[in-house]
Motif scaffolding. Structure first.
Motif, PDB file in Angstrom:
ATOM      1  N   GLU A  57      12.270 -17.260  -8.408  1.00 38.02           N
ATOM      2  CA  GLU A  57      11.003 -17.026  -8.678  1.00 38.02           C
ATOM      3  C   GLU A  57      10.122 -17.424  -7.445  1.00 38.02           C
ATOM      4  OE1 GLU A  57       9.434 -18.608 -12.790  1.00 38.02           O
ATOM      5  OE2 GLU A  57       8.822 -20.286 -11.384  1.00 38.02           O
ATOM      6  N   VAL A  58       9.086 -16.918  -7.445  1.00 34.50           N
ATOM      7  CA  VAL A  58       8.287 -17.107  -6.068  1.00 34.50           C
ATOM      8  C   VAL A  58       6.815 -17.293  -6.496  1.00 34.50           C
ATOM      9  CG1 VAL A  58       7.027 -15.860  -4.016  1.00 34.50           C
ATOM     10  CG2 VAL A  58       9.515 -15.024  -4.960  1.00 34.50           C
ATOM     11  N   HIS A  59       6.288 -18.459  -5.568  1.00 36.37           N
ATOM     12  CA  HIS A  59       5.102 -18.892  -5.790  1.00 36.37           C
ATOM     13  C   HIS A  59       4.078 -18.888  -4.681  1.00 36.37           C
ATOM     14  CE1 HIS A  59       5.869 -20.767  -9.779  1.00 36.37           C
ATOM     15  NE2 HIS A  59       7.104 -20.994  -9.255  1.00 36.37           N
ATOM     16  N   GLY A  60       2.839 -18.842  -4.732  1.00 34.85           N
ATOM     17  CA  GLY A  60       1.881 -18.787  -3.704  1.00 34.85           C
ATOM     18  C   GLY A  60       1.711 -17.469  -2.935  1.00 34.85           C
ATOM     19  N   ILE A  61       2.128 -16.335  -3.674  1.00 31.16           N
ATOM     20  CA  ILE A  61       1.913 -15.053  -3.242  1.00 31.16           C
ATOM     21  C   ILE A  61       0.756 -14.594  -3.953  1.00 31.16           C
ATOM     22  CG2 ILE A  61       2.671 -12.908  -2.701  1.00 31.16           C
ATOM     23  CD1 ILE A  61       3.904 -14.933  -0.941  1.00 31.16           C
ATOM     24  N   ASP A  62      -0.541 -14.198  -3.594  1.00 33.19           N
ATOM     25  CA  ASP A  62      -1.366 -13.457  -4.326  1.00 33.19           C
ATOM     26  C   ASP A  62      -1.032 -12.065  -4.422  1.00 33.19           C
ATOM     27  OD1 ASP A  62      -2.737 -15.904  -4.438  1.00 33.19           O
ATOM     28  OD2 ASP A  62      -3.981 -15.318  -2.310  1.00 33.19           O
ATOM     29  N   ASP A  63      -1.441 -11.358  -5.505  1.00 28.79           N
ATOM     30  CA  ASP A  63      -1.329  -9.937  -6.004  1.00 28.79           C
ATOM     31  C   ASP A  63      -1.792  -9.183  -4.509  1.00 28.79           C
ATOM     32  OD1 ASP A  63       0.154 -10.597  -8.286  1.00 28.79           O
ATOM     33  OD2 ASP A  63      -1.609 -10.045  -9.537  1.00 28.79           O
ATOM     34  N   GLY A  64      -2.965  -9.653  -3.974  1.00 26.81           N
ATOM     35  CA  GLY A  64      -3.465  -8.698  -3.183  1.00 26.81           C
ATOM     36  C   GLY A  64      -2.837  -8.442  -1.858  1.00 26.81           C
ATOM     37  N   ASP A  65      -1.832  -9.600  -1.668  1.00 31.54           N
ATOM     38  CA  ASP A  65      -1.164  -9.612  -0.494  1.00 31.54           C
ATOM     39  C   ASP A  65       0.257  -8.567  -0.717  1.00 31.54           C
ATOM     40  OD1 ASP A  65      -2.612 -11.534   0.825  1.00 31.54           O
ATOM     41  OD2 ASP A  65      -1.273 -13.121  -0.221  1.00 31.54           O
ATOM     42  N   LEU A  66       0.413  -8.051  -1.888  1.00 26.85           N
ATOM     43  CA  LEU A  66       1.333  -7.032  -2.218  1.00 26.85           C
ATOM     44  C   LEU A  66       1.125  -5.559  -1.363  1.00 26.85           C
ATOM     45  CD1 LEU A  66       2.599  -8.378  -5.416  1.00 26.85           C
ATOM     46  CD2 LEU A  66       3.556  -9.041  -3.141  1.00 26.85           C
ATOM     47  N   VAL A  67       2.246  -4.998  -1.111  1.00 32.79           N
ATOM     48  CA  VAL A  67       2.120  -3.559  -0.662  1.00 32.79           C
ATOM     49  C   VAL A  67       2.994  -2.733  -1.741  1.00 32.79           C
ATOM     50  CG1 VAL A  67       2.503  -1.987   1.030  1.00 32.79           C
ATOM     51  CG2 VAL A  67       1.695  -4.205   1.543  1.00 32.79           C
ATOM     52  N   GLU A  68       2.183  -1.516  -2.186  1.00 27.87           N
ATOM     53  CA  GLU A  68       3.022  -0.754  -2.961  1.00 27.87           C
ATOM     54  C   GLU A  68       3.839   0.251  -2.245  1.00 27.87           C
ATOM     55  OE1 GLU A  68       2.472   2.266  -6.820  1.00 27.87           O
ATOM     56  OE2 GLU A  68       0.545   1.627  -5.889  1.00 27.87           O
ATOM     57  N   SER A  69       5.211   0.098  -2.484  1.00 29.70           N
ATOM     58  CA  SER A  69       6.189   1.068  -1.913  1.00 29.70           C
ATOM     59  C   SER A  69       5.816   2.538  -2.305  1.00 29.70           C
ATOM     60  CB  SER A  69       7.682   0.777  -2.020  1.00 29.70           C
ATOM     61  OG  SER A  69       8.172   1.173  -3.505  1.00 29.70           O
ATOM     62  N   PRO A  70       6.429   3.709  -1.640  1.00 30.25           N
ATOM     63  CA  PRO A  70       6.023   5.182  -2.245  1.00 30.25           C
ATOM     64  C   PRO A  70       6.862   5.184  -3.463  1.00 30.25           C
ATOM     65  CG  PRO A  70       7.091   5.039   0.258  1.00 30.25           C
ATOM     66  CD  PRO A  70       7.111   3.550  -0.062  1.00 30.25           C
ATOM     67  N   GLU A  71       7.948   4.427  -3.626  1.00 31.36           N
ATOM     68  CA  GLU A  71       8.572   4.603  -4.984  1.00 31.36           C
ATOM     69  C   GLU A  71       7.942   3.797  -5.989  1.00 31.36           C
ATOM     70  OE1 GLU A  71      11.116   5.115  -1.483  1.00 31.36           O
ATOM     71  OE2 GLU A  71      10.076   3.395  -2.286  1.00 31.36           O
ATOM     72  N   GLY A  72       6.798   3.047  -5.869  1.00 30.34           N
ATOM     73  CA  GLY A  72       5.909   2.218  -6.873  1.00 30.34           C
ATOM     74  C   GLY A  72       6.071   1.078  -7.222  1.00 30.34           C
ATOM     75  N   TYR A  73       6.987   0.236  -6.162  1.00 35.19           N
ATOM     76  CA  TYR A  73       7.360  -1.093  -6.424  1.00 35.19           C
ATOM     77  C   TYR A  73       6.627  -1.928  -5.256  1.00 35.19           C
ATOM     78  CZ  TYR A  73      10.882   0.898  -9.366  1.00 35.19           C
ATOM     79  OH  TYR A  73      11.349   1.609 -10.499  1.00 35.19           O
ATOM     80  N   TYR A  74       6.448  -3.154  -5.697  1.00 38.58           N
ATOM     81  CA  TYR A  74       5.496  -4.001  -4.805  1.00 38.58           C
ATOM     82  C   TYR A  74       6.447  -4.944  -3.939  1.00 38.58           C
ATOM     83  CZ  TYR A  74       1.589  -1.976  -7.189  1.00 38.58           C
ATOM     84  OH  TYR A  74       0.499  -1.494  -7.423  1.00 38.58           O
ATOM     85  N   PHE A  75       6.037  -4.965  -2.815  1.00 38.57           N
ATOM     86  CA  PHE A  75       6.888  -6.058  -1.643  1.00 38.57           C
ATOM     87  C   PHE A  75       5.984  -6.693  -1.020  1.00 38.57           C
ATOM     88  CE2 PHE A  75       6.226  -2.055   0.777  1.00 38.57           C
ATOM     89  CZ  PHE A  75       6.070  -2.483   2.044  1.00 38.57           C
ATOM     90  N   PHE A  76       6.284  -7.874  -0.500  1.00 39.32           N
ATOM     91  CA  PHE A  76       5.515  -8.808   0.363  1.00 39.32           C
ATOM     92  C   PHE A  76       5.986  -8.426   1.728  1.00 39.32           C
ATOM     93  CE2 PHE A  76       5.012 -12.771   2.548  1.00 39.32           C
ATOM     94  CZ  PHE A  76       3.526 -12.838   2.400  1.00 39.32           C
ATOM     95  N   PRO A  77       4.822  -8.055   2.480  1.00 40.61           N
ATOM     96  CA  PRO A  77       5.275  -7.685   3.775  1.00 40.61           C
ATOM     97  C   PRO A  77       5.421  -8.918   4.837  1.00 40.61           C
ATOM     98  CG  PRO A  77       3.104  -7.155   3.658  1.00 40.61           C
ATOM     99  CD  PRO A  77       3.533  -7.799   2.248  1.00 40.61           C
TER     100      PRO A  77
END
Length: 85
Positions: free
Chosen positions: A44-64
């Motif tokens: 489980e990850v804490h401290g990452i805001d949704d706005g910090d995520l990037v959407e991959s071409p496949e539609g999944y989100y990752f933290f860069p």
């Protein structure tokens, strides 16, 4: 992880970052994707805001970036690979 292969069995990263599941269904999907034959852990990850995520071409989100160990909590350990029947 060192030289361990990725959850999809690849030797290189699919994206430069860490994929994060948005909920239980997506978490389970990523766990079932494991085709390396080994067990996986779920963190489980804490401290990452949704706005910090990037959407991959496949539609999944990752933290860069790097997620600090203090932001992680182990919630499931050594889940076996899914059995394909």
């Amino acid at each position: 992880m060192g030289a361990a292969r990725g959850i999809a069995g690849s030797y290189g990263p699919e994206q430069k970052g860490c994929f994060l599941a948005a909920g239980e269904w997506e978490r389970d999907w990523f766990v079932r994707m494991n085709n390396t034959g080994g067990a996986v852990d779920v963190w489980e990850v804490h401290g990452i805001d949704d706005g910090d995520l990037v959407e991959s071409p496949e539609g999944y989100y990752f933290f860069p970036g790097v997620i600090a160990a203090a932001e992680l909590r182990l919630v499931q350990r050594d889940l076996p690979p899914a059995q394909n029947h």
